[in-house]
Design an enzyme around this catalytic site. Structure first.
Site, PDB file in Angstrom:
ATOM      1  N   TYR A 186     -13.026  82.704   0.766  1.00 18.50           N
ATOM      2  CA  TYR A 186     -13.326  82.542  -0.669  1.00 18.50           C
ATOM      3  C   TYR A 186     -12.974  81.154  -1.188  1.00 18.50           C
ATOM      4  O   TYR A 186     -13.235  80.855  -2.337  1.00 18.50           O
ATOM      5  CB  TYR A 186     -12.602  83.621  -1.503  1.00 18.50           C
ATOM      6  CG  TYR A 186     -11.139  83.813  -1.169  1.00 18.50           C
ATOM      7  CD1 TYR A 186     -10.171  82.938  -1.638  1.00 18.50           C
ATOM      8  CD2 TYR A 186     -10.731  84.873  -0.366  1.00 18.50           C
ATOM      9  CE1 TYR A 186      -8.838  83.107  -1.319  1.00 18.50           C
ATOM     10  CE2 TYR A 186      -9.404  85.044  -0.038  1.00 18.50           C
ATOM     11  CZ  TYR A 186      -8.453  84.159  -0.523  1.00 18.50           C
ATOM     12  OH  TYR A 186      -7.132  84.325  -0.191  1.00 18.50           O
ATOM     13  N   LYS A 187     -12.365  80.308  -0.354  1.00 19.49           N
ATOM     14  CA  LYS A 187     -12.033  78.956  -0.804  1.00 19.49           C
ATOM     15  C   LYS A 187     -13.233  78.033  -0.504  1.00 19.49           C
ATOM     16  O   LYS A 187     -14.267  78.175  -1.127  1.00 19.49           O
ATOM     17  CB  LYS A 187     -10.726  78.503  -0.144  1.00 19.49           C
ATOM     18  CG  LYS A 187      -9.535  79.330  -0.661  1.00 19.49           C
ATOM     19  CD  LYS A 187      -8.222  79.072   0.043  1.00 19.49           C
ATOM     20  CE  LYS A 187      -7.144  79.974  -0.529  1.00 19.49           C
ATOM     21  NZ  LYS A 187      -5.929  80.042   0.296  1.00 19.49           N
ATOM     22  N   ARG A 220      -3.443  69.995  -8.173  1.00 20.13           N
ATOM     23  CA  ARG A 220      -4.436  69.822  -7.098  1.00 20.13           C
ATOM     24  C   ARG A 220      -5.808  69.600  -7.725  1.00 20.13           C
ATOM     25  O   ARG A 220      -6.217  70.335  -8.632  1.00 20.13           O
ATOM     26  CB  ARG A 220      -4.485  71.067  -6.211  1.00 20.13           C
ATOM     27  CG  ARG A 220      -3.199  71.331  -5.458  1.00 20.13           C
ATOM     28  CD  ARG A 220      -3.386  72.422  -4.405  1.00 20.13           C
ATOM     29  NE  ARG A 220      -3.974  73.651  -4.942  1.00 20.13           N
ATOM     30  CZ  ARG A 220      -4.163  74.753  -4.234  1.00 20.13           C
ATOM     31  NH1 ARG A 220      -3.840  74.787  -2.946  1.00 20.13           N
ATOM     32  NH2 ARG A 220      -4.690  75.827  -4.790  1.00 20.13           N
ATOM     33  N   PHE A 249       2.133  78.693   2.950  1.00 27.10           N
ATOM     34  CA  PHE A 249       1.852  79.667   1.896  1.00 27.10           C
ATOM     35  C   PHE A 249       2.748  80.899   2.116  1.00 27.10           C
ATOM     36  O   PHE A 249       2.896  81.362   3.246  1.00 27.10           O
ATOM     37  CB  PHE A 249       0.377  80.041   2.046  1.00 27.10           C
ATOM     38  CG  PHE A 249      -0.255  80.701   0.879  1.00 27.10           C
ATOM     39  CD1 PHE A 249      -0.765  79.958  -0.165  1.00 27.10           C
ATOM     40  CD2 PHE A 249      -0.371  82.082   0.839  1.00 27.10           C
ATOM     41  CE1 PHE A 249      -1.397  80.572  -1.231  1.00 27.10           C
ATOM     42  CE2 PHE A 249      -0.998  82.705  -0.223  1.00 27.10           C
ATOM     43  CZ  PHE A 249      -1.508  81.944  -1.275  1.00 27.10           C
ATOM     44  N   ASP A 276      -3.441  78.570  10.667  1.00 30.18           N
ATOM     45  CA  ASP A 276      -4.053  79.117   9.460  1.00 30.18           C
ATOM     46  C   ASP A 276      -5.024  78.070   8.921  1.00 30.18           C
ATOM     47  O   ASP A 276      -4.606  76.984   8.537  1.00 30.18           O
ATOM     48  CB  ASP A 276      -2.940  79.418   8.445  1.00 30.18           C
ATOM     49  CG  ASP A 276      -3.476  80.017   7.158  1.00 30.18           C
ATOM     50  OD1 ASP A 276      -4.611  79.675   6.764  1.00 30.18           O
ATOM     51  OD2 ASP A 276      -2.752  80.810   6.531  1.00 30.18           O
TER      52      ASP A 276
HETATM   53  C1  LIG Z   1      -5.262  81.295   0.388  1.00 21.80           C
HETATM   54  C2  LIG Z   1      -4.240  81.462   1.458  1.00 21.80           C
HETATM   55  C3  LIG Z   1      -3.794  82.729   1.870  1.00 21.80           C
HETATM   56  C4  LIG Z   1      -4.278  83.978   1.166  1.00 21.80           C
HETATM   57  O1  LIG Z   1      -4.137  85.109   1.952  1.00 21.80           O
HETATM   58  P1  LIG Z   1      -5.067  86.376   1.650  1.00 21.80           P
HETATM   59  O2  LIG Z   1      -4.660  87.362   2.656  1.00 21.80           O
HETATM   60  O3  LIG Z   1      -6.483  85.919   1.737  1.00 21.80           O
HETATM   61  O4  LIG Z   1      -4.750  86.806   0.245  1.00 21.80           O
HETATM   62  C5  LIG Z   1      -2.897  82.798   2.918  1.00 21.80           C
HETATM   63  N1  LIG Z   1      -2.452  81.688   3.536  1.00 21.80           N
HETATM   64  C6  LIG Z   1      -2.835  80.462   3.143  1.00 21.80           C
HETATM   65  C7  LIG Z   1      -2.314  79.256   3.854  1.00 21.80           C
HETATM   66  C8  LIG Z   1      -3.734  80.315   2.096  1.00 21.80           C
HETATM   67  O5  LIG Z   1      -4.106  79.096   1.708  1.00 21.80           O
END
Ligand SMILES: *Cc1c(COP(=O)(O)O)cnc(C)c1O
Length: 423
Positions: free
Chosen positions: A233-234, A383, A127, A208
């Site tokens: 939040y996921k 997805r 990400f 992560d």
């Molecule tokens: C959802 C997600 C994020 C989001 O980062 P936030 O700091 O919560 O906005 C970061 N890394 C990955 C791999 C994600 O899936």
């Protein structure tokens, strides 16, 4: 492959987690398959927010130490409630910050370049926020990210090969940060092997868990992982912008955090107001400032549900749901140009199915118009996340029928093949 609707109904009947669905607010006339982006609100999470408001009303400043959930200890308590989901002990976990700020904190703490060892090892599929954070941490130490961030490439644009990652663990690597589950293809990385190999070379490694926590079990302590971080939040269903979490292996306890603040302090010492920090002797020391309590409390309700359901049961149902979805795709939609691009076997398949199609962006729009919520990932990915706590096998069956109609009637052609502002 049984493609009858009655078979879906039979699977729902057999489902031991089925009753959890009634505890969620499901959007009306919608099949919600986007719980890996934003999980749904549960009644227990809502109740926890109401309780928080009541405690502020009733206790004012005394709420820090009074009421059912005294605020001063809540980040640690929620850490302890999270620990079973990742195979950690209570003191190794704390709820704090956001995914990205926690990565900043952990990199500031665990990236200690020395002599030849100055590089950070990551991958090309992670990400973007993680990569931005790593690059800015390098820049803060006056290293050029173009040279000092090594990103392992994918052979197929969707997955990472464990051997390629291990080959990239060279003498100049000072830190490794990788996803546990890739956000697009849903591949589960072999965290145990990667941790073993990193440690053979004296390199600290962190993961992560954004797409794995609440969906896939972990054994972080047993594997000896140095640190991890995630959002809530996921799959954890704690609401938009809810407070994130982090894990630090107990072998690192006693160190000072890279980014300190008064909440990094030992709780007993914090209100002595000294200018020399006495760090908490557990993962709590990686907190910085006052916790964002209003967006942490939904986790109280949500994590209780995970405890009751059990992460192994959740994983089992999730694998069943995604398997069923893949089987239906292969039998019912074989002629419409879809490729299943997630790993198919149970050990490397995460909590969602990832399909590719040249018209993916507009197929997603057509699905939404027909009441199915997927998400689109550039350039050609869809997805679909059937979530164990609230989705059903019948919904998976219905999704396939809706998708089939969209393809047969070419209804996606009514939409432009471009992503929306939020995909
Ligand atoms: C959802 C997600 C994020 C989001 O980062 P936030 O700091 O919560 O906005 C970061 N890394 C990955 C791999 C994600 O899936």
């Amino acid at each position: 492959m049984n493609t009858e609707k009655t078979y879906a109904a039979y699977l729902d009947q057999q489902d031991e987690l089925a009753s959890f669905r009634d505890e969620f607010y499901l959007p009306e006339n919608t099949i919600y398959l986007d719980g890996n982006s934003l999980g749904l609100l549960s009644k227990r999470a809502e109740q926890a927010v109401d309780d928080m408001m009541a405690s502020w009303k009733t206790y004012a400043i005394e709420g820090w130490t009074k009421g059912n959930e005294p605020w001063y200890y809540l980040s640690e308590k929620l850490g302890a409630m999270t620990a079973p989901l990742i195979g950690a002990s209570s003191e190794e976990v704390v709820v704090t910050g956001s995914t990205t700020t926690n990565l900043h904190q952990l990199t500031a703490s665990f990236y200690q370049p020395e002599g030849m060892k100055t590089m950070i090892l990551a991958d090309t599929l992670n990400f973007p926020s993680d990569i931005y954070a790593l690059k800015s941490q390098l820049q803060l130490k006056r290293y050029d990210p173009a040279e000092h961030l090594v990103q392992v490439e994918s052979n197929d644009d969707n997955t990472l090969d464990t051997r390629n990652i291990i080959n990239a663990m060279t003498d100049d690597i000072a830190l490794i940060v990788l996803p546990a589950v890739l956000y697009r293809s849903g591949q589960v990385l072999d965290m145990k092997t990667l941790t073993d190999e990193a440690h053979k070379r004296g390199i600290p490694i962190g993961f992560d868990l954004c797409h794995s926590i609440g969906s896939v079990p972990h054994q972080l302590s047993e594997w000896g992982v140095d640190f991890a971080f995630w959002c809530t939040y996921k799959h954890l269903n704690a609401g938009p912008g809810s407070v994130a979490g982090l894990y630090v292996n107990r072998k690192h306890f006693g160190r000072e955090p890279g980014l300190a603040g008064w909440f990094s302090s030992s709780k007993a010492k914090q209100f002595d107001m000294e200018h020399t920090l006495t760090p908490a002797q557990d993962a709590g020391t990686y907190q910085i400032g006052t916790p964002h309590l209003l967006s942490a409390v939904p986790l109280i309700g949500s994590l209780e549900m995970f405890k009751q359901a059990g992460i192994d049961n959740i994983r089992q149902k999730s694998l069943q749901l995604t398997k069923y979805l893949m089987n239906l795709l292969e039998t019912e939609l074989a002629d419409y140009g879809f490729t299943i691009a997630n790993p198919k076997d149970d050990t490397t398949r995460g909590g969602h199915v990832y399909i590719e199609h040249p018209d993916a962006a507009r197929i997603c729009k057509a699905l939404k118009a027909d009441g199915v919520v997927p998400d689109f990932r550039k350039p050609n990915g869809i997805r679909l996340a059937p979530v164990a706590l609230y989705n059903t096998f019948t919904e998976v069956w219905e999704t396939i029928q809706i998708l089939k109609t969209i393809m047969i009637e070419a209804r996606y052609k009514h939409f432009e093949n471009e992503r929306g502002i939020i995909a």
